[in-house]
Design a protein around this motif. Sequence first.
Motif, short mmCIF file in Angstrom:
data_model
loop_
_atom_site.label_atom_id
_atom_site.label_comp_id
_atom_site.label_asym_id
_atom_site.label_seq_id
_atom_site.Cartn_x
_atom_site.Cartn_y
_atom_site.Cartn_z
N GLY A 57 0.83 -1.20 0.00
CA GLY A 57 0.00 0.00 0.00
C GLY A 57 0.86 1.24 0.00
N LYS A 58 0.22 2.38 -0.09
CA LYS A 58 0.91 3.66 -0.09
C LYS A 58 1.75 3.78 1.18
CE LYS A 58 0.05 8.59 -0.51
NZ LYS A 58 -0.97 9.63 -0.70
N GLY A 59 3.01 4.15 1.01
CA GLY A 59 3.91 4.32 2.14
C GLY A 59 4.73 3.09 2.47
N ASP A 60 4.39 1.92 1.89
CA ASP A 60 5.19 0.71 2.12
C ASP A 60 6.53 0.83 1.40
OD1 ASP A 60 3.22 -0.43 3.64
OD2 ASP A 60 2.43 -1.71 2.04
N THR A 61 7.50 0.05 1.87
CA THR A 61 8.83 0.06 1.28
C THR A 61 9.14 -1.30 0.70
OG1 THR A 61 9.57 1.68 2.91
CG2 THR A 61 11.28 0.43 1.79
N VAL A 62 9.70 -1.31 -0.50
CA VAL A 62 10.18 -2.54 -1.13
C VAL A 62 11.70 -2.46 -1.15
CG1 VAL A 62 10.22 -3.94 -3.23
CG2 VAL A 62 8.11 -2.77 -2.55
N THR A 63 12.37 -3.38 -0.46
CA THR A 63 13.83 -3.38 -0.39
C THR A 63 14.40 -4.08 -1.61
OG1 THR A 63 13.72 -3.43 2.02
CG2 THR A 63 15.81 -4.05 1.01
N LEU A 64 15.31 -3.40 -2.30
CA LEU A 64 15.96 -3.96 -3.49
C LEU A 64 17.20 -4.74 -3.09
CD1 LEU A 64 15.69 -0.86 -5.84
CD2 LEU A 64 14.11 -2.79 -5.64
N ASP A 65 17.67 -5.59 -3.99
CA ASP A 65 18.83 -6.44 -3.73
C ASP A 65 20.15 -5.75 -4.06
OD1 ASP A 65 18.65 -6.36 -6.47
OD2 ASP A 65 18.63 -8.53 -6.75
N THR A 66 20.17 -4.42 -4.07
CA THR A 66 21.35 -3.66 -4.45
C THR A 66 21.77 -2.74 -3.31
OG1 THR A 66 20.48 -3.65 -6.70
CG2 THR A 66 22.26 -2.12 -6.23
N HIS A 67 23.07 -2.63 -3.09
CA HIS A 67 23.59 -1.70 -2.08
C HIS A 67 23.47 -0.27 -2.58
CE1 HIS A 67 25.13 -4.90 0.45
NE2 HIS A 67 25.66 -5.46 -0.63
N LEU A 68 23.45 0.67 -1.64
CA LEU A 68 23.31 2.08 -2.00
C LEU A 68 24.43 2.57 -2.91
CD1 LEU A 68 22.13 3.72 1.34
CD2 LEU A 68 20.85 3.50 -0.80
N ASP A 69 25.64 2.09 -2.72
CA ASP A 69 26.78 2.57 -3.50
C ASP A 69 27.08 1.72 -4.74
OD1 ASP A 69 27.59 0.41 -2.02
OD2 ASP A 69 29.51 1.26 -1.43
N ALA A 70 26.25 0.73 -5.01
CA ALA A 70 26.48 -0.15 -6.17
C ALA A 70 26.11 0.60 -7.45
CB ALA A 70 25.64 -1.42 -6.05
N PRO A 71 26.82 0.34 -8.54
CA PRO A 71 26.46 0.99 -9.81
C PRO A 71 25.12 0.48 -10.31
CG PRO A 71 28.18 -0.65 -10.16
CD PRO A 71 27.97 -0.55 -8.68
N VAL A 72 24.42 1.33 -11.05
CA VAL A 72 23.18 0.93 -11.67
C VAL A 72 23.48 0.50 -13.11
CG1 VAL A 72 21.74 2.37 -10.20
CG2 VAL A 72 22.62 3.29 -12.34
N ILE A 73 22.56 -0.20 -13.72
CA ILE A 73 22.77 -0.76 -15.05
C ILE A 73 21.95 0.02 -16.08
CG2 ILE A 73 22.55 -2.84 -16.49
CD1 ILE A 73 24.58 -3.14 -14.24
N LEU A 74 22.59 0.39 -17.19
CA LEU A 74 21.93 1.02 -18.32
C LEU A 74 21.61 -0.06 -19.34
CD1 LEU A 74 21.02 3.67 -19.71
CD2 LEU A 74 23.30 3.76 -20.74
N GLN A 75 20.34 -0.16 -19.73
CA GLN A 75 19.93 -1.20 -20.67
C GLN A 75 19.31 -0.60 -21.92
OE1 GLN A 75 17.24 -3.83 -18.53
NE2 GLN A 75 18.96 -5.14 -17.95
N LEU A 76 19.57 -1.25 -23.04
CA LEU A 76 18.96 -0.93 -24.32
C LEU A 76 18.22 -2.19 -24.77
CD1 LEU A 76 18.55 0.74 -26.91
CD2 LEU A 76 20.75 -0.13 -27.71
N ASP A 77 16.91 -2.10 -24.88
CA ASP A 77 16.08 -3.24 -25.28
C ASP A 77 16.33 -4.46 -24.41
OD1 ASP A 77 14.14 -4.49 -26.83
OD2 ASP A 77 15.59 -5.20 -28.30
N GLY A 78 16.46 -4.25 -23.09
CA GLY A 78 16.65 -5.35 -22.15
C GLY A 78 18.07 -5.88 -22.06
N LYS A 79 18.99 -5.34 -22.85
CA LYS A 79 20.38 -5.80 -22.84
C LYS A 79 21.24 -4.76 -22.13
CE LYS A 79 24.00 -7.34 -26.08
NZ LYS A 79 25.08 -7.30 -25.28
N SER A 80 22.01 -5.22 -21.14
CA SER A 80 22.88 -4.31 -20.39
C SER A 80 24.01 -3.82 -21.29
CB SER A 80 23.47 -5.03 -19.18
OG SER A 80 22.44 -5.44 -18.32
N ILE A 81 24.17 -2.49 -21.34
CA ILE A 81 25.21 -1.92 -22.20
C ILE A 81 26.22 -1.07 -21.43
CG2 ILE A 81 23.81 -1.96 -24.29
CD1 ILE A 81 23.36 1.08 -23.85
N ALA A 82 25.87 -0.66 -20.20
CA ALA A 82 26.79 0.18 -19.43
C ALA A 82 26.40 0.15 -17.96
CB ALA A 82 26.77 1.61 -19.95
N ARG A 83 27.34 0.59 -17.11
CA ARG A 83 27.10 0.78 -15.68
C ARG A 83 27.39 2.23 -15.35
NH1 ARG A 83 30.19 -4.25 -14.94
NH2 ARG A 83 28.68 -5.90 -14.56
#
Length: 101
Positions: A57-83
Amino acid sequence: MNEIVVAPIELEEVAYEPTAGDPLIKRNLSMLGHVTVRLDVVLGAAEMNVEKLFGLGKGDTVTLDTHLDAPVILQLDGKSIARGQLMAVGDSFGLKITEIL
């Protein structure tokens, strides 16, 4: 009846190691430069059962499997191309690319 013969071909493998400031793709893009593509930035993922999903519901938190300082992934058509790292660009998010995959 005409028989179609398919023969294997061998392609030469070329190593390309991008250096800082090199574009992701080095080609003459005069014919494709106007084509718009959609890029997605993936922050992480979460797994939960359907009961918990439907209970969100509104205000709930979903915890992701990534650390705060981890790089994020840039994808093109579902394929990872950069971090990269998330950045603030005015009132929006931006992505500083740190690695080409």
